[in-house]
Scaffold this active site. Structure first.
Site, PDB file in Angstrom:
ATOM      1  N   CYS A 156      17.092  13.801 -51.148  1.00 26.52           N
ATOM      2  CA  CYS A 156      17.951  14.880 -50.654  1.00 26.52           C
ATOM      3  C   CYS A 156      18.889  15.469 -51.711  1.00 26.52           C
ATOM      4  O   CYS A 156      19.027  16.706 -51.748  1.00 26.52           O
ATOM      5  CB  CYS A 156      18.713  14.452 -49.394  1.00 26.52           C
ATOM      6  SG  CYS A 156      19.032  12.726 -49.213  1.00 26.52           S
TER       7      CYS A 156
ATOM      8  N   ARG B 283      14.358   1.467 -54.918  1.00 27.81           N
ATOM      9  CA  ARG B 283      15.445   0.818 -54.180  1.00 27.81           C
ATOM     10  C   ARG B 283      15.506  -0.653 -54.575  1.00 27.81           C
ATOM     11  O   ARG B 283      14.494  -1.364 -54.515  1.00 27.81           O
ATOM     12  CB  ARG B 283      15.228   0.974 -52.669  1.00 27.81           C
ATOM     13  CG  ARG B 283      15.278   2.436 -52.249  1.00 27.81           C
ATOM     14  CD  ARG B 283      14.978   2.665 -50.794  1.00 27.81           C
ATOM     15  NE  ARG B 283      15.050   4.103 -50.490  1.00 27.81           N
ATOM     16  CZ  ARG B 283      14.753   4.653 -49.338  1.00 27.81           C
ATOM     17  NH1 ARG B 283      14.359   3.882 -48.330  1.00 27.81           N
ATOM     18  NH2 ARG B 283      14.848   5.952 -49.153  1.00 27.81           N
TER      19      ARG B 283
ATOM     20  N   GLN C 133       7.975   8.410 -50.297  1.00 26.46           N
ATOM     21  CA  GLN C 133       8.141   9.055 -48.993  1.00 26.46           C
ATOM     22  C   GLN C 133       7.406  10.395 -48.941  1.00 26.46           C
ATOM     23  O   GLN C 133       7.360  11.109 -49.939  1.00 26.46           O
ATOM     24  CB  GLN C 133       9.625   9.304 -48.714  1.00 26.46           C
ATOM     25  CG  GLN C 133      10.398   8.061 -48.325  1.00 26.46           C
ATOM     26  CD  GLN C 133      11.796   8.403 -47.858  1.00 26.46           C
ATOM     27  OE1 GLN C 133      12.364   9.412 -48.255  1.00 26.46           O
ATOM     28  NE2 GLN C 133      12.364   7.559 -47.018  1.00 26.46           N
TER      29      GLN C 133
ATOM     30  N   ASP D  42       8.436  13.128 -47.991  1.00 27.37           N
ATOM     31  CA  ASP D  42       9.757  13.643 -47.667  1.00 27.37           C
ATOM     32  C   ASP D  42       9.755  15.162 -47.538  1.00 27.37           C
ATOM     33  O   ASP D  42       8.969  15.855 -48.190  1.00 27.37           O
ATOM     34  CB  ASP D  42      10.717  13.237 -48.790  1.00 27.37           C
ATOM     35  CG  ASP D  42      12.094  12.904 -48.276  1.00 27.37           C
ATOM     36  OD1 ASP D  42      12.345  13.127 -47.086  1.00 27.37           O
ATOM     37  OD2 ASP D  42      12.922  12.421 -49.069  1.00 27.37           O
TER      38      ASP D  42
ATOM     39  N   HIS E 272      12.846  18.519 -46.589  1.00 33.43           N
ATOM     40  CA  HIS E 272      14.171  18.955 -46.138  1.00 33.43           C
ATOM     41  C   HIS E 272      14.074  20.401 -45.702  1.00 33.43           C
ATOM     42  O   HIS E 272      13.593  21.257 -46.454  1.00 33.43           O
ATOM     43  CB  HIS E 272      15.204  18.779 -47.253  1.00 33.43           C
ATOM     44  CG  HIS E 272      15.441  17.342 -47.589  1.00 33.43           C
ATOM     45  ND1 HIS E 272      14.702  16.677 -48.553  1.00 33.43           N
ATOM     46  CD2 HIS E 272      16.287  16.428 -47.053  1.00 33.43           C
ATOM     47  CE1 HIS E 272      15.104  15.422 -48.604  1.00 33.43           C
ATOM     48  NE2 HIS E 272      16.049  15.239 -47.711  1.00 33.43           N
TER      49      HIS E 272
ATOM     50  N   LYS F  11      19.987  10.517 -36.262  1.00 33.70           N
ATOM     51  CA  LYS F  11      18.562  10.578 -36.590  1.00 33.70           C
ATOM     52  C   LYS F  11      17.718  10.151 -35.405  1.00 33.70           C
ATOM     53  O   LYS F  11      18.179   9.444 -34.502  1.00 33.70           O
ATOM     54  CB  LYS F  11      18.245   9.695 -37.799  1.00 33.70           C
ATOM     55  CG  LYS F  11      18.549   8.213 -37.596  1.00 33.70           C
ATOM     56  CD  LYS F  11      18.171   7.392 -38.822  1.00 33.70           C
ATOM     57  CE  LYS F  11      18.483   5.910 -38.602  1.00 33.70           C
ATOM     58  NZ  LYS F  11      17.948   5.054 -39.664  1.00 33.70           N
TER      59      LYS F  11
ATOM     60  N   HIS G  52      16.396  16.437 -42.408  1.00 36.78           N
ATOM     61  CA  HIS G  52      15.681  15.528 -43.304  1.00 36.78           C
ATOM     62  C   HIS G  52      14.537  14.931 -42.477  1.00 36.78           C
ATOM     63  O   HIS G  52      14.760  14.479 -41.351  1.00 36.78           O
ATOM     64  CB  HIS G  52      16.563  14.360 -43.760  1.00 36.78           C
ATOM     65  CG  HIS G  52      17.871  14.743 -44.366  1.00 36.78           C
ATOM     66  ND1 HIS G  52      18.205  14.423 -45.667  1.00 36.78           N
ATOM     67  CD2 HIS G  52      18.951  15.394 -43.856  1.00 36.78           C
ATOM     68  CE1 HIS G  52      19.427  14.847 -45.926  1.00 36.78           C
ATOM     69  NE2 HIS G  52      19.903  15.445 -44.835  1.00 36.78           N
TER      70      HIS G  52
END
Length: 627
Positions: free
Chosen positions: A333, A362, A380, A382, A384, A463, A509
């Site tokens: 993000c 991570r 991910q 991912d 946005h 979320k 997200h």
């Protein structure tokens, strides 16, 4: 005082009456079988007083499949485990022992290490306790009394827990064992008809690797033996499907101590990965997403701006370059915020959907790593979505529709959990009221069943976590949809509206696979390694009977080149090569000998079905398998 029963009738009780008093007032049989009270949706120990006007439900031993009834049964079983360990191993220190999904565990510091062989003896000791008879007595004490009691018992972990406890301190005693516990518990041990200790593991005290390592004993318990037998059968099937075993066996991936928690993907594993990536790219393109690429490393200031430092700092790999602090990104993000903010944006550009399947890093504790399900490199799928307040509902509905389509491809059943504001939230209550309401409305409009997880939202917004049910009935947390008004504001992002003034921006997200690693681990177990034809890393294998058949077998493979096909020309017997194909779960095997030609092929399908097909008939058949 009065309470309301499930049939909406009222029950009058003396002031201060407990759940057990209510059960006795209804009938002696109910009181005998009662295990728990559900009061206004919350579970409560039978020994606690009820509140006037509350709606209550008394759970009994007949509610053998109710999650709350199983919770209290397993909680009490965990206490029996602790008592049994103390009886068998004097000097053992007791840590914590909660019920968990499908069972319970308890952490111990043993004077000497124990192995798996000790579980049978401990289990037998628990059965002795049940046969002797155990009931639970609840006592509320001061912190000083509790600390004194546990200090006299040399239970240092319990003393520490008392020091950090909030609210009233309660003790539960069964037999000669007293434990620090909030409850709830059974009246007595009689409802525990089936118990099994399932394994040992190491666990750091309070999950911190700087603390002592304890021995964690796992177990489960049920109201009847049939349910335990069914659970153990599912557990055995799950062991057979364990992706950590099947991954190397099927030549998909392996792990190395040179890079813990980071899988090394083999060509066959990458074949499945690339199929997932094809779906991601195809569907993103259809749905108006724009593919982007952002850096893996940013200066620390970027993560302070996003709010991830210091809330997420412990999970991030940090480094120093040119005497400045930097970190590897653990999320996409911040980079997408910088992309959006590269120039002024008009309302005409919105919604703007950025997508990026980036590898994230991570720093998960080594003790928490678990195959592909808990890794240090997370890729991910991912995206946005930058949008106006008026566009939120449509965008979330579109993401939900996308998720539905995706999970249906894999025969996975979805459910949702709405996670609301956590204690470490950023932003005002008014902002959270709006974003929580928007997510909940989207779930209702899309008729998606959901539960609420209070306090489990991200620090920047609520979320929706998407949970999948696999072929064994196990639930997995996979995708997530988050609504955020905080991060765009922190990066100073706005858009220019029709009135030619700046307006606040919202960001959705979302990750639907969740991560490629975790999703693949789940798929391996969901299918037991027997992937559907369209997803299998090797879709067809041609086995030439002898050396003279190798050339025509290779020609056949070339004719079927639109599929993932290989020729097994090892110097092994045909029978062994067929068996190896079965072990490797190859969907279609063609044995090529003297009698085979394009007009007559010996086709074996996974599961044992055999047929003779021409090449054209085979193509038609494979087309149906691929669709």
């Amino acid at each position: 005082m009065k309470v309301v029963l499930p049939d909406s009738s009222e029950l009058e009780l003396p002031e201060g009456a407990t759940g057990l008093d209510a059960a006795r007032a209804i009938g002696p049989k109910l009181a005998e079988q009662a295990v728990l009270v559900r009061s206004n949706g919350h579970v409560q120990d039978l020994r606690l007083p009820l509140e006037d006007g509350r709606q209550i439900q008394i759970l009994t031993t007949r509610d053998s499949n109710d999650p709350d009834a199983l919770y209290v049964l397993r909680h009490s079983a965990a206490h029996l485990l602790a008592e049994a360990v103390r009886r068998l191993y004097p000097g053992t220190k007791i840590a914590i022992g909660p019920p968990i999904e499908n069972g319970f565990y308890y952490d111990f510091e043993f004077p000497e290490p124990i192995g798996e062989e000790a579980l049978e003896q401990i289990e037998e000791e628990i059965r002795k306790e049940i046969a002797e008879g155990r009931s639970w007595n609840r006592e509320e004490v001061s912190a000083e009394e509790a600390k004194r009691h546990f200090a006299e018992q040399d239970e240092s972990y319990k003393v520490e827990l008392v020091d950090t406890a909030d609210g009233p301190i309660t003790l539960y005693t069964q037999g000669d064992f007293t434990d620090l516990c909030r409850g709830p518990h059974l009246q007595n041990a009689e409802p525990i008809k089936a118990i099994k200790l399932t394994g040992l593991a190491g666990a750091y005290w309070r999950g911190d690797e700087k603390n002592p390592q304890l021995t964690r004993i796992y177990g489960t318990a049920f109201f009847n033996q049939q349910d335990l037998d069914a659970y153990l059968a599912r557990l055995e099937e799950a062991r057979k499907r364990d992706h950590r075993r099947l991954g190397p066996q099927l030549d998909l991936f392996h792990f190395s101590e040179r890079s813990p928690g980071s899988p090394l993907w083999h060509p066959k594993g990458m074949a499945i990965w690339l199929e997932l990536e094809k779906i991601r790219q195809r569907e993103n393109s259809k749905r108006g997403y724009l593919e982007v690429r952002t850096p893996l490393i940013y200066d620390a200031e970027t993560f302070y701006t996003s709010g991830h430092f210091p809330k997420y700092e412990d999970l991030m790999f940090k480094l120093e370059v040119d005497e400045r602090p930097w970190a590897m990104k653990a999320m996409n993000c911040p980079g997408h915020m910088l992309l959006f903010g590269s120039r002024p944006r008009s309302y005409r550009e919105l919604p703007l959907r950025f997508a990026e399947p980036a590898p994230l890093h991570r720093n998960e504790l080594s003790g928490t790593l678990h195959g592909l399900l808990r890794v240090r490199i997370v890729t991910q799928d991912d995206a946005h979505i930058f949008c106006t307040e008026e566009q939120i509902q449509d965008e979330i509905a579109a993401v939900v529709d996308y998720a539905r389509y995706l999970y249906n491809l894999f025969d996975l059943t979805a459910s949702a959990e709405l996670s609301t504001r956590p204690d470490n939230k950023i932003g005002t209550d008014e902002q959270w009221d709006m974003t929580e309401a928007a997510l909940e409305e989207a779930l209702k409009l899309n008729e998606i069943p959901y539960t609420i997880a209070p306090g489990e939202g991200a620090f920047y917004g609520p979320k929706i976590d998407l949970h999948m049910e696999d072929s064994l009935g196990r639930k997995w947390q996979m995708g997530t949809i988050q609504l955020d008004s905080q991060m765009p504001s922190r990066f100073g992002l706005t858009y220019v509206g029709p009135d030619n003034t700046e307006h606040p921006l919202y960001v959705v997200h979302r990750a639907l696979y969740g991560s490629f690693e975790r999703f693949l681990g789940i798929l391996i177990e969901h299918y037991g390694g027997a992937f559907p034809f369209w997803l299998a890393p090797v879709q067809l294998r041609v086995i030439p009977v002898g050396e003279a058949h190798r050339a025509p077998a290779k020609e056949l493979a070339e004719k079927l080149g639109e599929y993932r096909v290989e020729v097994d020309e090892r110097d092994e017997t045909v029978g062994k090569r067929i068996r190896d194909s079965e072990v490797e779960k190859i969907p279609v095997v063609i044995v090529y000998g003297d009698k085979e030609s394009d007009e007559s092929l010996a086709v074996r399908e996974r599961g044992g079905e055999q047929s003779t097909k021409s090449l054209n008939e085979l193509r038609e058949h494979l087309a149906t398998l691929r669709s």
